[in-house]
Design an enzyme around this catalytic site. Structure first.
Site: not given
Ligand code: HSE
Length: 459
Positions: A102, A129, A131, A133, A184, A187, A202, A308
């Site tokens: 992105k 953008v 993930g 979806i 986790g 970041e 995005k 993910g």
């Protein structure tokens, strides 16, 4: 007939893509036609959960692109450079590109799209953008018959996770961030997420597709959640709102845009109060959602996991399949499909948003004396701003100095010494931004008001 795939990067997303390609059973039959030919990694000696034949791996991304067996280049390494140059190299070699990047697309999308159009290859970005979806293809294709009025979304999972926990637990931002890093979910360097930059990348991409022209990334007004006070999340909840980091692209004006004129857009990212019944208000944790409002479709919402390995790889493989499918029916010799290629057909112009209309939330530190609420109300009234609700949350005596008082500095302390203090929260009706700013300037000048402690928009 197999189709050779070259992967640039074998991190979370790259490994997710390799895992799908390694197990095609039960997926679309075209997945079985995709064959991983080369993979560029940073470190050959690293142990990886997915065993790949050693001869597939190289530390040279150029070698992947230049390999004649590689027909589609998948860029999942992230970062601006060398990713941008490698994408351009693949295009110059006449190879279609699938990317999840992105940051590169938001900044260099125009350059990349022009190079791809000139060379007659696709550059597909479904994974950039949201993930897993599917939102890019719907904006390019399924919603093409609409005039898009607004695209708004929760498109950063890290901040949504933090905000969800702040709301559920009444916890402070810094505490939740530290915990999210430990678990986790955030970041080690969370800046791009918590300062809103990731969401701005995005929404720049989504707006460019929704409105048919590139949107200058640098012009997007961006505010993150890093200065959000837990008490605003709590007060918002008491008033029937949730606070979310919302990225919005909104067309100003209505009806058909004037031919040849740039389309005026208000594009921004900031913490936003959403009424609890708003479709985006129920999006919790790391999930993402994008609400598209168009004429004549109305409201369409896309919801799901925004990041993910699996979800992002799902989007990457969808793009690879699109290209593979076109190849199977004879390739792109007849030209690029204008609905699948990144076509741009008009100019977008970012406007400052002062004519946009929305509701506002303001938290004020004031003296707790007769007439204060009246004087605040008069400032709003004089600017033509109608108040929906005004609430005095707590009155504190001089000795009860709070965290907010300390932050407030000298002015606040002066008021504290002077006597009782109040914290007043105002929600306005929908008003033009410039009128609200005018009222706020007058309120800041009232001697009763020691501090404008928070100011948030509501959608
Ligand atoms: N860092 C992003 C997020 C995921 O938290 O949503 C990748 O776009």
């Amino acid at each position: 007939m197999t189709i050779g795939i070259g992967l640039l990067g074998l991190g979370t997303v790259g490994a997710g893509v390799a895992a799908i390609l390694a197990s095609p059973e039960g997926r679309h039959p075209l997945v079985a036609e995709l064959e991983l030919k080369r993979v560029a990694v940073r470190d050959l000696s690293r142990t990886r959960p997915l065993q790949l034949a050693a001869e597939l791996l190289t530390t040279s991304p150029e070698a992947v692109i230049d390999d004649p067996a590689v027909e589609i280049v998948v860029e999942v390494m992230g970062g601006l450079e060398p990713a941008r140059s490698l994408i351009l190299r693949a295009i110059a070699a006449g190879k279609p590109v699938v990317t999840a990047n992105k940051a590169v697309i938001a900044r260099y999308g125009e350059e990349i799209a022009a190079a791809a159009a000139a060379r007659g290859v696709y550059v597909l970005i479904e994974a950039a953008v949201g993930g897993g979806i599917p939102i890019i293809e719907p904006l390019k294709q399924s919603l093409g018959g609409n005039r898009i009025q607004r695209v708004s979304g929760i498109i950063n999972g890290t901040t949504n996770y933090i905000l969800s926990r702040m709301a559920d637990e009444g916890a402070a931002y810094a505490d939740v961030l530290a915990d999210a890093q430990r678990l986790g979910y955030a970041e080690a360097d969370p800046a791009a997420d918590v300062q809103g930059g990731d969401a701005a990348d995005k929404i720049a991409i989504l707006a460019g597709l929704a409105y048919g022209g590139p949107v200058p990334r640098a012009g997007i007004a961006t505010e993150g959640i890093d200065r959000l006070d837990a008490r605003d999340v709590a007060y918002a909840a008491q008033l029937g709102f949730v606070v979310k980091l919302v990225a919005t692209a909104e067309r100003l004006g209505s009806g058909a845009p004037a031919p040849g004129e740039p389309i005026p857009l208000d594009v921004r990212v900031h913490p936003t109060l959403l009424p609890k019944q708003h479709p985006l208000a129920g999006v919790h944790g790391v999930n993402n959602a994008i609400l598209v409002e168009g004429d004549p479709v109305g409201q369409v919402m896309f919801y799901g996991p925004g990041a993910g390995a699996g979800p992002t790889a799902s989007a990457v493989v969808a793009d690879i399949l699109n290209i593979a499918g076109i190849r199977q029916v004879g390739g792109s010799e007849a030209g690029l499909d204008p609905l699948l290629a990144a076509s741009s057909w008009r100019q977008c112009e970012l406007v400052d948003g002062s004519t946009s209309r929305h509701r506002n939330y303001v938290r004020l530190h004031t003296r707790d004396e007769a007439g204060v609420i009246g004087r605040i109300g008069s400032c709003f009234g004089a600017a033509g701003v109608s108040i929906q609700s005004i609430v005095q949350f707590e009155a504190r005596e001089a000795e009860g100095e709070t965290e907010a008082d300390v932050e407030g500095g000298a002015t606040d302390r002066a008021a504290t010494r002077a006597g009782a203090k109040a914290e007043i929260v105002v929600i306005t009706h929908e008003v033009q931004e410039s009128h609200f700013r005018q009222a706020l300037a007058a309120i800041e000048n009232l001697s009763d008001v020691t501090k404008v402690a928070a100011c948030l928009r509501t959608l």
